[in-house]
Scaffold this active site. Sequence first.
Site, PDB file in Angstrom:
ATOM      1  N   SER A   1      -3.380  -0.582 -12.524  1.00 37.76           N
ATOM      2  CA  SER A   1      -2.017  -0.246 -12.937  1.00 37.76           C
ATOM      3  C   SER A   1      -1.434  -1.391 -13.741  1.00 37.76           C
ATOM      4  O   SER A   1      -1.280  -2.510 -13.231  1.00 37.76           O
ATOM      5  CB  SER A   1      -1.143   0.002 -11.705  1.00 37.76           C
ATOM      6  OG  SER A   1       0.226  -0.086 -12.078  1.00 37.76           O
TER       7      SER A   1
ATOM      8  N   HIS B   1      -3.920   3.170 -15.232  1.00 33.94           N
ATOM      9  CA  HIS B   1      -2.792   3.827 -14.576  1.00 33.94           C
ATOM     10  C   HIS B   1      -1.480   3.296 -15.179  1.00 33.94           C
ATOM     11  O   HIS B   1      -1.270   2.082 -15.235  1.00 33.94           O
ATOM     12  CB  HIS B   1      -2.873   3.514 -13.079  1.00 33.94           C
ATOM     13  CG  HIS B   1      -1.866   4.211 -12.229  1.00 33.94           C
ATOM     14  ND1 HIS B   1      -2.058   5.487 -11.736  1.00 33.94           N
ATOM     15  CD2 HIS B   1      -0.662   3.811 -11.759  1.00 33.94           C
ATOM     16  CE1 HIS B   1      -1.019   5.830 -10.996  1.00 33.94           C
ATOM     17  NE2 HIS B   1      -0.144   4.832 -10.998  1.00 33.94           N
TER      18      HIS B   1
ATOM     19  N   MET C   1       8.909   4.944 -14.802  1.00 38.19           N
ATOM     20  CA  MET C   1      10.034   4.972 -13.857  1.00 38.19           C
ATOM     21  C   MET C   1      11.346   5.109 -14.619  1.00 38.19           C
ATOM     22  O   MET C   1      11.508   4.528 -15.693  1.00 38.19           O
ATOM     23  CB  MET C   1      10.063   3.678 -13.042  1.00 38.19           C
ATOM     24  CG  MET C   1       8.754   3.393 -12.324  1.00 38.19           C
ATOM     25  SD  MET C   1       8.894   1.973 -11.231  1.00 38.19           S
ATOM     26  CE  MET C   1       7.180   1.770 -10.725  1.00 38.19           C
TER      27      MET C   1
ATOM     28  N   GLY D   1       8.221   2.476  -6.852  1.00 35.85           N
ATOM     29  CA  GLY D   1       9.271   1.742  -7.556  1.00 35.85           C
ATOM     30  C   GLY D   1       8.861   0.345  -7.976  1.00 35.85           C
ATOM     31  O   GLY D   1       9.329  -0.156  -8.983  1.00 35.85           O
ATOM     32  N   PHE D   2       7.997  -0.257  -7.201  1.00 34.95           N
ATOM     33  CA  PHE D   2       7.632  -1.644  -7.494  1.00 34.95           C
ATOM     34  C   PHE D   2       6.167  -1.895  -7.156  1.00 34.95           C
ATOM     35  O   PHE D   2       5.616  -1.274  -6.248  1.00 34.95           O
ATOM     36  CB  PHE D   2       8.501  -2.612  -6.671  1.00 34.95           C
ATOM     37  CG  PHE D   2       9.964  -2.445  -6.949  1.00 34.95           C
ATOM     38  CD1 PHE D   2      10.554  -3.080  -8.033  1.00 34.95           C
ATOM     39  CD2 PHE D   2      10.737  -1.611  -6.155  1.00 34.95           C
ATOM     40  CE1 PHE D   2      11.896  -2.894  -8.316  1.00 34.95           C
ATOM     41  CE2 PHE D   2      12.090  -1.412  -6.427  1.00 34.95           C
ATOM     42  CZ  PHE D   2      12.675  -2.060  -7.504  1.00 34.95           C
ATOM     43  N   GLY D   3       5.588  -2.847  -7.868  1.00 35.54           N
ATOM     44  CA  GLY D   3       4.242  -3.285  -7.539  1.00 35.54           C
ATOM     45  C   GLY D   3       4.307  -4.376  -6.488  1.00 35.54           C
ATOM     46  O   GLY D   3       5.381  -4.877  -6.138  1.00 35.54           O
ATOM     47  N   GLY D   4       3.155  -4.717  -5.958  1.00 40.51           N
ATOM     48  CA  GLY D   4       3.070  -5.864  -5.061  1.00 40.51           C
ATOM     49  C   GLY D   4       3.630  -5.648  -3.665  1.00 40.51           C
ATOM     50  O   GLY D   4       3.915  -6.608  -2.954  1.00 40.51           O
TER      51      GLY D   4
ATOM     52  N   MET E   1       7.306   8.793 -12.218  1.00 42.19           N
ATOM     53  CA  MET E   1       8.282   8.614 -11.134  1.00 42.19           C
ATOM     54  C   MET E   1       9.658   8.802 -11.748  1.00 42.19           C
ATOM     55  O   MET E   1      10.459   7.878 -11.872  1.00 42.19           O
ATOM     56  CB  MET E   1       8.105   7.223 -10.499  1.00 42.19           C
ATOM     57  CG  MET E   1       6.868   7.155  -9.616  1.00 42.19           C
ATOM     58  SD  MET E   1       6.323   5.466  -9.316  1.00 42.19           S
ATOM     59  CE  MET E   1       5.429   5.172 -10.827  1.00 42.19           C
TER      60      MET E   1
ATOM     61  N   ASP F   1       2.626   3.505 -14.940  1.00 41.35           N
ATOM     62  CA  ASP F   1       3.741   3.879 -14.069  1.00 41.35           C
ATOM     63  C   ASP F   1       5.024   4.033 -14.867  1.00 41.35           C
ATOM     64  O   ASP F   1       5.564   3.066 -15.390  1.00 41.35           O
ATOM     65  CB  ASP F   1       3.927   2.810 -12.990  1.00 41.35           C
ATOM     66  CG  ASP F   1       2.807   2.838 -11.974  1.00 41.35           C
ATOM     67  OD1 ASP F   1       2.590   3.897 -11.370  1.00 41.35           O
ATOM     68  OD2 ASP F   1       2.136   1.799 -11.808  1.00 41.35           O
TER      69      ASP F   1
ATOM     70  N   HIS G   1       1.590   8.263 -14.255  1.00 37.78           N
ATOM     71  CA  HIS G   1       2.272   8.571 -12.988  1.00 37.78           C
ATOM     72  C   HIS G   1       3.774   8.614 -13.272  1.00 37.78           C
ATOM     73  O   HIS G   1       4.393   7.580 -13.511  1.00 37.78           O
ATOM     74  CB  HIS G   1       1.909   7.464 -11.990  1.00 37.78           C
ATOM     75  CG  HIS G   1       2.554   7.604 -10.647  1.00 37.78           C
ATOM     76  ND1 HIS G   1       2.506   6.606  -9.697  1.00 37.78           N
ATOM     77  CD2 HIS G   1       3.246   8.627 -10.066  1.00 37.78           C
ATOM     78  CE1 HIS G   1       3.140   6.992  -8.612  1.00 37.78           C
ATOM     79  NE2 HIS G   1       3.604   8.208  -8.812  1.00 37.78           N
TER      80      HIS G   1
ATOM     81  N   ASP H   1      -2.304   5.060  -4.114  1.00 34.04           N
ATOM     82  CA  ASP H   1      -1.534   4.192  -5.008  1.00 34.04           C
ATOM     83  C   ASP H   1      -0.534   3.348  -4.226  1.00 34.04           C
ATOM     84  O   ASP H   1       0.396   3.878  -3.633  1.00 34.04           O
ATOM     85  CB  ASP H   1      -0.799   5.093  -6.017  1.00 34.04           C
ATOM     86  CG  ASP H   1      -0.056   4.296  -7.078  1.00 34.04           C
ATOM     87  OD1 ASP H   1      -0.146   3.055  -7.092  1.00 34.04           O
ATOM     88  OD2 ASP H   1       0.623   4.941  -7.904  1.00 34.04           O
ATOM     89  N   GLY H   2      -0.761   2.037  -4.245  1.00 35.23           N
ATOM     90  CA  GLY H   2       0.198   1.106  -3.659  1.00 35.23           C
ATOM     91  C   GLY H   2      -0.428   0.166  -2.651  1.00 35.23           C
ATOM     92  O   GLY H   2      -0.972   0.598  -1.629  1.00 35.23           O
ATOM     93  N   GLY H   3      -0.404  -1.117  -2.967  1.00 37.63           N
ATOM     94  CA  GLY H   3      -0.880  -2.116  -2.014  1.00 37.63           C
ATOM     95  C   GLY H   3      -2.384  -2.107  -1.789  1.00 37.63           C
ATOM     96  O   GLY H   3      -2.859  -2.623  -0.776  1.00 37.63           O
TER      97      GLY H   3
ATOM     98  N   MET I   1       0.911   8.259  -2.176  1.00 37.65           N
ATOM     99  CA  MET I   1       1.566   6.944  -2.276  1.00 37.65           C
ATOM    100  C   MET I   1       1.371   6.186  -0.958  1.00 37.65           C
ATOM    101  O   MET I   1       1.686   6.698   0.113  1.00 37.65           O
ATOM    102  CB  MET I   1       3.075   7.093  -2.519  1.00 37.65           C
ATOM    103  CG  MET I   1       3.495   7.564  -3.901  1.00 37.65           C
ATOM    104  SD  MET I   1       3.001   6.550  -5.319  1.00 37.65           S
ATOM    105  CE  MET I   1       3.486   4.896  -4.838  1.00 37.65           C
TER     106      MET I   1
END
Length: 223
Positions: A8, A33, A37, A142-145, A68, A35, A66, A175-177, A137
């Site tokens: 991403s 990927h 938003m 909304g945010f990475g990391g 959002m 994102d 993706h 998707d995420g973490g 998800m």
Amino acid sequence: MTVRIAPSILSADFAALGQAVAAAERGGADLIHIDVMDGHFVPNLTMGPPVVRSLSRIARVPLDVHLMIEEPDRYLEEFVRAGAAMISVHAEVLPHLHRTLQAIKELGAKAGVALNPSTPVGALEEIAGDVDHVLVMSVNPGFGGRTFIPRTESKIQAVRALLDRQGSSAPIEVDGGIDATNAARVVQAGATILVAGNSIFGTGDPERATRELRAAATRKAGV
Ligand code: DX5
Ligand code: ZN
């Protein structure tokens, strides 16, 4: 079973997106990927069709977009024209999800449904036969990391079971973490597309991080 790695670019340097994509591709990325938003569905603003268009000129792998955003129907055509090969829309914002998925497919892209952590698996019940992929998800969008939500593992299993019951072989994207510590577990649970932002572009060497994530996902899972 083949695992696909989808770096991403949300965590990449936006002034050097071309280099970021090229590095991830050298590391074996299968998808890129992107994102999108809107500051309404999620509390953040990122990028839109012009960025997808520019990246489609240089990317050698398909672009996985993706959305959002609150009214994805308004922008589907523009994203596909810009070069999106896969589009995921959120079930939470779409009262006419079936129509939206058909629209994506008619435009020539793969149509996916994304589920927030709090959205039940049952949201897929009536639509499972129409999805090309499902995006689960594993953080709040909304945010990475952000930190991976452990309950996602059993949710992926439940999504896989629901799809199987309905005769769908649609892949599950998580998707995420995602990082080398949890990649094998989500693959074992049934995910075959792994999105990773921070664990790839948050490192000094995205090429190597992409390669290592695949190794972690496949080696420990024995696939
Ligand atoms: C979060 C995005 C993710 C994000 C993942 O809202 O949908 O794609 O970029 O980034 P990491 O891997 O850093 O959680
Ligand atoms: Zn995403």
